[in-house]
Design a protein around this motif. Structure first.
Motif, mmCIF file in Angstrom:
data_model
loop_
_atom_site.group_PDB
_atom_site.id
_atom_site.type_symbol
_atom_site.label_atom_id
_atom_site.label_comp_id
_atom_site.label_asym_id
_atom_site.label_seq_id
_atom_site.Cartn_x
_atom_site.Cartn_y
_atom_site.Cartn_z
ATOM 1 N N CYS A 117 0.862 -1.193 0.000
ATOM 2 C CA CYS A 117 0.000 0.000 0.000
ATOM 3 C C CYS A 117 0.893 1.235 0.000
ATOM 4 O O CYS A 117 1.740 1.383 0.888
ATOM 5 C CB CYS A 117 -0.900 0.011 1.238
ATOM 6 S SG CYS A 117 -1.912 -1.467 1.437
ATOM 7 N N THR A 123 -1.892 3.922 -4.259
ATOM 8 C CA THR A 123 -1.850 2.687 -5.037
ATOM 9 C C THR A 123 -1.835 1.499 -4.089
ATOM 10 O O THR A 123 -1.198 1.543 -3.031
ATOM 11 C CB THR A 123 -0.606 2.609 -5.945
ATOM 12 O OG1 THR A 123 0.580 2.748 -5.145
ATOM 13 C CG2 THR A 123 -0.630 3.692 -7.000
ATOM 14 N N VAL A 179 -1.169 -2.633 -4.468
ATOM 15 C CA VAL A 179 -0.732 -3.703 -5.367
ATOM 16 C C VAL A 179 -0.798 -5.022 -4.611
ATOM 17 O O VAL A 179 -0.143 -5.197 -3.581
ATOM 18 C CB VAL A 179 0.704 -3.459 -5.878
ATOM 19 C CG1 VAL A 179 1.101 -4.555 -6.873
ATOM 20 C CG2 VAL A 179 0.811 -2.086 -6.530
ATOM 21 N N ARG A 180 -1.594 -5.960 -5.134
ATOM 22 C CA ARG A 180 -1.788 -7.257 -4.485
ATOM 23 C C ARG A 180 -1.119 -8.365 -5.303
ATOM 24 O O ARG A 180 -1.001 -8.267 -6.522
ATOM 25 C CB ARG A 180 -3.283 -7.566 -4.347
ATOM 26 C CG ARG A 180 -4.052 -6.576 -3.504
ATOM 27 C CD ARG A 180 -5.542 -6.915 -3.483
ATOM 28 N NE ARG A 180 -6.264 -6.054 -2.549
ATOM 29 C CZ ARG A 180 -6.738 -4.859 -2.838
ATOM 30 N NH1 ARG A 180 -6.562 -4.383 -4.064
ATOM 31 N NH2 ARG A 180 -7.371 -4.143 -1.938
ATOM 32 N N LEU A 187 5.159 -9.471 -6.197
ATOM 33 C CA LEU A 187 5.458 -8.117 -5.718
ATOM 34 C C LEU A 187 6.935 -7.783 -5.927
ATOM 35 O O LEU A 187 7.278 -6.625 -6.195
ATOM 36 C CB LEU A 187 5.081 -7.979 -4.248
ATOM 37 C CG LEU A 187 3.574 -8.034 -3.962
ATOM 38 C CD1 LEU A 187 3.309 -7.953 -2.468
ATOM 39 C CD2 LEU A 187 2.832 -6.912 -4.690
ATOM 40 N N ALA A 202 7.030 -6.628 -9.340
ATOM 41 C CA ALA A 202 6.382 -5.312 -9.492
ATOM 42 C C ALA A 202 7.252 -4.184 -8.964
ATOM 43 O O ALA A 202 7.157 -3.044 -9.437
ATOM 44 C CB ALA A 202 5.035 -5.321 -8.784
#
Length: 279
Positions: A182, A191, A193-194, A200, A203
């Motif tokens: 988060c 934003t 992102v899960r 991750l 990402a």
């Protein structure tokens, strides 16, 4: 003394009670007067501001106690969110309470609860780790301490260390563990992102340019369904190519068992004579 929660980003996230408390206080002690002044100006609050942070806390605490004992009303705030949640202040509250002076919480915004509510991960049992140690060894040991507990983990992280922390989390907790990053919650560029920790890491690679305030939520480990015999067999196989510590870590990631227990078992297996105990 009043411990007052303030917005973590969006200035509208302030309670009516918090505004009344800040306006009525004789003084407000905050981490950075420039940051808190923005909030006070937004709501036309004229209460005087004084700094209270980790670098001047020892000097300021006696002055605050003196003002409280003289009957003044003092409000304590942090730069954002709820004071004492990964912010300085607990020693002040401890001293104020020890002096017999009432301490009142004025609840409100917190990055911890905001991250938990948007993550979509279990929240019935949660461990809050705050900011992890900056150095790699202590950071990894902190993660190892909590990695196998049946609970979600929440931590705050610097943008500059996010990528490496995700790598450490994936290595110790397991790459398939569910997690959420988060960033800038309640702000313009919020934003969420899960994914798995492996996803991750992709990402947010080590060369990525990340900015803002960050909270990471890691879901609990999968329930261990491996039998004692299977765990021992996996460990014995791992010991054929890895030292005891790395073998224990590998099997811990696969099975969800405690690394320390597996490490002790690994030492036992390494010291056992070939062919077992038979003469």
């Amino acid at each position: 003394m009043y411990v007052v929660s303030t917005p973590i980003g969006h200035l509208d996230d302030i309670t009516i009670r918090a505004l009344k408390t800040l306006a009525a206080a004789d003084a407000i002690f905050c981490e950075d007067t420039r940051v808190t002044r923005v909030l006070l100006d937004r709501y036309q609050i004229k209460t005087r501001l004084f700094s209270y942070h980790e670098h001047n806390a020892v000097k300021q605490r006696p002055k605050i106690l003196e003002r409280l004992e003289a009957g003044e009303s003092i409000a304590l705030v942090s730069d954002a969110g709820t004071p004492l949640v990964s912010d300085p202040g607990y020693k002040l509250v401890e001293d104020v309470a020890a002096a017999g002076i009432a301490v009142f919480p004025i609840p409100g915004a917190s990055a911890l609860t905001a991250a938990l509510t948007t993550a979509g991960l279990p929240t019935d049992t949660v461990v809050f780790l705050g900011f992890l140690p900056q150095k790699g060894g202590p950071r990894r040991r902190r993660i190892e301490t909590f990695a196998r507990q049946p609970t979600s983990l929440v931590l705050y992280e610097s943008p500059n260390r996010l990528a490496q922390t995700l790598i450490d989390l994936a290595d110790i907790c397991g790459p398939e563990r569910a997690a959420v990053v988060c960033r800038e919650l309640t702000k313009r560029f919020e934003t969420v992102v899960r994914g798995t920790l492996a996803e991750l890491c992709e990402a947010f690679p080590t060369d990525s340019k990340v900015k803002g305030e960050i909270a990471v939520v890691v879901g609990p480990p999968e329930e261990d369904t491996t039998s004692e015999e299977d765990a021992e067999a996996l460990l014995a196989a791992a010991l054929e190519r890895l030292p005891a510590g790395k073998a224990a870590a590998e099997v811990a990631r696969v099975t969800g068992r405690e690394r320390r227990d597996l490490f002790q078992l690994a030492l036992t297996l390494k010291s056992a004579p070939p062919g077992g105990d038979e003469a």
